[in-house]
Design a protein around this motif. Structure first.
Motif, PDB file in Angstrom:
ATOM      1  N   ALA A  57     -17.810 -51.896 -25.574  1.00  0.00           N
ATOM      2  CA  ALA A  57     -16.856 -51.072 -24.841  1.00  0.00           C
ATOM      3  C   ALA A  57     -17.198 -49.602 -25.054  1.00  0.00           C
ATOM      4  CB  ALA A  57     -15.431 -51.352 -25.310  1.00  0.00           C
ATOM      5  N   ASN A  58     -17.208 -48.858 -23.950  1.00  0.00           N
ATOM      6  CA  ASN A  58     -17.433 -47.410 -24.009  1.00  0.00           C
ATOM      7  C   ASN A  58     -16.140 -46.730 -23.567  1.00  0.00           C
ATOM      8  OD1 ASN A  58     -18.046 -44.693 -23.159  1.00  0.00           O
ATOM      9  ND2 ASN A  58     -20.211 -45.234 -23.129  1.00  0.00           N
ATOM     10  N   TYR A  59     -15.478 -46.053 -24.516  1.00  0.00           N
ATOM     11  CA  TYR A  59     -14.258 -45.307 -24.206  1.00  0.00           C
ATOM     12  C   TYR A  59     -14.539 -43.821 -24.396  1.00  0.00           C
ATOM     13  CZ  TYR A  59      -9.524 -43.427 -24.453  1.00  0.00           C
ATOM     14  OH  TYR A  59      -8.390 -42.668 -24.238  1.00  0.00           O
ATOM     15  N   ALA A  68       0.573 -56.728 -24.227  1.00  0.00           N
ATOM     16  CA  ALA A  68      -0.569 -56.251 -25.008  1.00  0.00           C
ATOM     17  C   ALA A  68      -0.109 -55.538 -26.273  1.00  0.00           C
ATOM     18  CB  ALA A  68      -1.432 -55.331 -24.163  1.00  0.00           C
ATOM     19  N   LEU A  69       0.902 -54.672 -26.150  1.00  0.00           N
ATOM     20  CA  LEU A  69       1.400 -53.931 -27.316  1.00  0.00           C
ATOM     21  C   LEU A  69       1.990 -54.883 -28.357  1.00  0.00           C
ATOM     22  CD1 LEU A  69       3.078 -50.879 -25.554  1.00  0.00           C
ATOM     23  CD2 LEU A  69       1.031 -50.830 -27.006  1.00  0.00           C
ATOM     24  N   SER A  70       2.588 -55.966 -27.900  1.00  0.00           N
ATOM     25  CA  SER A  70       3.165 -56.926 -28.848  1.00  0.00           C
ATOM     26  C   SER A  70       2.089 -57.744 -29.548  1.00  0.00           C
ATOM     27  CB  SER A  70       4.149 -57.855 -28.138  1.00  0.00           C
ATOM     28  OG  SER A  70       3.475 -58.721 -27.247  1.00  0.00           O
ATOM     29  N   LEU A  71       0.901 -57.825 -28.928  1.00  0.00           N
ATOM     30  CA  LEU A  71      -0.187 -58.619 -29.519  1.00  0.00           C
ATOM     31  C   LEU A  71      -1.093 -57.794 -30.428  1.00  0.00           C
ATOM     32  CD1 LEU A  71      -1.243 -60.748 -26.400  1.00  0.00           C
ATOM     33  CD2 LEU A  71      -0.144 -61.616 -28.464  1.00  0.00           C
ATOM     34  N   VAL A  72      -1.481 -56.572 -29.975  1.00  0.00           N
ATOM     35  CA  VAL A  72      -2.521 -55.838 -30.702  1.00  0.00           C
ATOM     36  C   VAL A  72      -2.162 -54.396 -31.043  1.00  0.00           C
ATOM     37  CG1 VAL A  72      -4.425 -57.244 -29.822  1.00  0.00           C
ATOM     38  CG2 VAL A  72      -3.683 -55.227 -28.530  1.00  0.00           C
ATOM     39  N   GLY A  73      -1.019 -53.900 -30.610  1.00  0.00           N
ATOM     40  CA  GLY A  73      -0.627 -52.546 -30.971  1.00  0.00           C
ATOM     41  C   GLY A  73      -1.201 -51.474 -30.067  1.00  0.00           C
ATOM     42  N   ARG A  74      -0.808 -50.224 -30.345  1.00  0.00           N
ATOM     43  CA  ARG A  74      -1.074 -49.128 -29.418  1.00  0.00           C
ATOM     44  C   ARG A  74      -2.528 -48.673 -29.387  1.00  0.00           C
ATOM     45  NH1 ARG A  74       1.696 -46.614 -26.050  1.00  0.00           N
ATOM     46  NH2 ARG A  74       3.617 -47.607 -26.769  1.00  0.00           N
ATOM     47  N   ASP A  75      -3.208 -48.544 -30.520  1.00  0.00           N
ATOM     48  CA  ASP A  75      -4.576 -48.012 -30.526  1.00  0.00           C
ATOM     49  C   ASP A  75      -5.513 -48.866 -29.680  1.00  0.00           C
ATOM     50  OD1 ASP A  75      -3.785 -45.949 -32.122  1.00  0.00           O
ATOM     51  OD2 ASP A  75      -4.744 -46.695 -33.960  1.00  0.00           O
ATOM     52  N   ILE A  76      -5.502 -50.166 -29.922  1.00  0.00           N
ATOM     53  CA  ILE A  76      -6.378 -51.071 -29.182  1.00  0.00           C
ATOM     54  C   ILE A  76      -5.987 -51.083 -27.709  1.00  0.00           C
ATOM     55  CG2 ILE A  76      -7.064 -53.488 -28.885  1.00  0.00           C
ATOM     56  CD1 ILE A  76      -6.790 -53.824 -31.914  1.00  0.00           C
ATOM     57  N   TYR A  77      -4.688 -51.111 -27.442  1.00  0.00           N
ATOM     58  CA  TYR A  77      -4.226 -51.130 -26.056  1.00  0.00           C
ATOM     59  C   TYR A  77      -4.693 -49.897 -25.297  1.00  0.00           C
ATOM     60  CZ  TYR A  77      -1.121 -50.570 -22.056  1.00  0.00           C
ATOM     61  OH  TYR A  77      -0.644 -50.357 -20.787  1.00  0.00           O
ATOM     62  N   GLU A  78      -4.479 -48.710 -25.866  1.00  0.00           N
ATOM     63  CA  GLU A  78      -4.767 -47.473 -25.134  1.00  0.00           C
ATOM     64  C   GLU A  78      -6.264 -47.235 -24.950  1.00  0.00           C
ATOM     65  OE1 GLU A  78      -2.617 -44.336 -27.054  1.00  0.00           O
ATOM     66  OE2 GLU A  78      -0.718 -44.893 -26.096  1.00  0.00           O
ATOM     67  N   LYS A  79      -7.079 -47.646 -25.915  1.00  0.00           N
ATOM     68  CA  LYS A  79      -8.517 -47.370 -25.806  1.00  0.00           C
ATOM     69  C   LYS A  79      -9.308 -48.497 -25.147  1.00  0.00           C
ATOM     70  CE  LYS A  79      -9.275 -43.861 -29.308  1.00  0.00           C
ATOM     71  NZ  LYS A  79     -10.191 -43.379 -30.368  1.00  0.00           N
ATOM     72  N   LEU A  80      -8.876 -49.727 -25.333  1.00  0.00           N
ATOM     73  CA  LEU A  80      -9.733 -50.847 -24.943  1.00  0.00           C
ATOM     74  C   LEU A  80      -9.131 -51.787 -23.901  1.00  0.00           C
ATOM     75  CD1 LEU A  80     -11.129 -51.699 -28.494  1.00  0.00           C
ATOM     76  CD2 LEU A  80     -12.166 -50.280 -26.727  1.00  0.00           C
ATOM     77  N   ILE A  81      -7.864 -51.628 -23.586  1.00  0.00           N
ATOM     78  CA  ILE A  81      -7.227 -52.551 -22.633  1.00  0.00           C
ATOM     79  C   ILE A  81      -6.690 -51.835 -21.398  1.00  0.00           C
ATOM     80  CG2 ILE A  81      -5.320 -54.187 -22.295  1.00  0.00           C
ATOM     81  CD1 ILE A  81      -5.536 -54.838 -25.300  1.00  0.00           C
ATOM     82  N   GLN A  82      -5.914 -50.789 -21.599  1.00  0.00           N
ATOM     83  CA  GLN A  82      -5.146 -50.203 -20.499  1.00  0.00           C
ATOM     84  C   GLN A  82      -6.012 -49.738 -19.326  1.00  0.00           C
ATOM     85  OE1 GLN A  82      -2.797 -46.737 -21.533  1.00  0.00           O
ATOM     86  NE2 GLN A  82      -1.557 -46.911 -19.685  1.00  0.00           N
TER      87      GLN A  82
END
Length: 366
Positions: free
Chosen positions: A85-87, A134-148
């Motif tokens: 992943a490239n963020y 997503a937030l309930s599964l992995v939290g904010r950092d992972i969600y904002e950088k790698l999912i959203q």
């Protein structure tokens, strides 16, 4: 000449059924509106590199029979899917594992990584949308950088507007393992997927550049039964409205260098980058060619004339699909199979399994 089966679509479902029918001495006519066989797993050679024309396809399964079946038609290499992943220029390993957590937070202790995730998780028993899920599964950092960003580009909608079920679960590993799939068997066919389909279709008559719907009545009279792998709503002339899809656009180029990104798949997870990922095809087969071929992949809303890829399985579309399926279940001389006819996204192994099961149900064991 009367055929036993008219097979509409020369993709993997149609090809496997045709092979199984031919083994049982049935006469098959296979037609496809494209100018090649293979459907979306079609590969073509460019600069000696097998290019996945319609996006990356990595074969993976835990089904031993399916794995042994496809290996009859090709030698599979030891490719392991380990996307990057490239963020915004930051590089992360996928799926989410200890490498990812070290890159995010500098942690090396699995317990500390688990605590980080737990401290960021949204406490939500029934998530109302994909963001909450997503937030309930992995939290904010992972969600904002790698999912959203990736998800919103892929679906063309805000994560707050997408249903939670799209990500029922997200793989989180507290090991240093970059293997994306958990399946026992995984690889890429040496020489690409097209030769597999060509071997499966040996013994069948194949006609390309043929639109079934331009002469449907005539084609239906040419065979005792029809195997239909196209769009289910189109078969019934969109009686209950058009089912919605997302589609993909590809921008490919040959580069005069041996290596562009060092990995077969790099996902771009920020919202500003217009494409979702870059595929560098030679890395699927550990190529050493002097040039390389890269493809940028863009997701967009399906319009008539596009290739449909991902069904939009929301409540509205699923309700329409069930109305179409009621009609399909009443057919006595048509068998529907594959992702378009079943309005469901399938992995390749599932298509092979379903085609084998359909053939055995229809034709009996060899």
């Amino acid at each position: 000449m009367k055929y036993d089966y008219l097979i509409v679509g020369a993709g993997p479902f149609g090809a496997v059924f045709a092979h199984e029918a031919t083994k049982r001495n049935k006469k098959c006519l296979v037609i496809d509106k494209r100018d090649h066989v293979g459907g979306n797993i079609y590969t073509e050679q460019v600069e000696g590199i097998n290019v996945h024309k319609y996006g990356a396809h990595i074969f993976h399964t835990n089904d031993k029979e399916v794995w042994e079946y496809v290996n009859r038609f090709a030698t599979f290499n030891r490719y392991t899917n380990s996307p990057i992943a490239n963020y915004k220029g930051e590089i992360y390993n996928l799926p989410f594992n200890m490498n990812t957590f070290y890159q995010l937070w500098g942690v090396t202790d699995p317990a500390e990584a688990a605590e980080r995730i737990e401290s960021q998780r949204l406490n939500c028993e029934e998530p109302k949308n994909l963001e909450e899920q997503a937030l309930s599964l992995v939290g904010r950092d992972i969600y904002e950088k790698l999912i959203q960003g990736y998800t919103e580009k892929q679906w063309g909608r805000s994560c707050k507007e997408l249903p939670a079920f799209i990500i029922k679960r997200l793989p989180v590993r507290f090991t240093w393992d970059n293997n994306y799939f958990n399946d026992q068997y995984q690889g890429i066919p040496v020489g690409g997927y097209t030769p597999i389909i060509e071997k499966l279709l040996e013994g069948s008559e194949v006609r390309l550049n043929i639109d079934y719907f331009e002469d449907k009545e005539n084609f239906d009279h040419m065979a005792t039964k029809t195997i239909y792998t196209g769009m289910l709503d189109e078969f019934y002339d969109f009686r209950f409205g058009a089912l919605e899809y997302r589609t993909l656009q590809f921008d490919s180029e040959v580069l005069d260098k041996p290596n562009y990104q060092g990995n077969a798949v790099v996902n771009y997870t920020d919202q500003e980058t217009p494409f979702t990922r870059i595929i560098e095809h030679k890395h699927f087969e550990f190529g050493t060619q002097p040039k390389t071929v890269v493809t940028r992949e863009y997701s967009k809303e399906y319009e008539q004339g596009d290739e449909p890829y991902y069904p939009v399985n929301n409540q509205k579309n699923n309700t329409s699909y069930l109305s179409y399926k009621e009609l399909a279940d009443q057919e006595t001389n048509v068998i529907f199979g594959g992702r378009l006819a079943e309005y469901k996204y399938y992995d390749m192994w599932q298509i092979v399994r379903n085609a084998l099961d359909t053939a055995r149900n229809e034709l009996g064991e060899v």
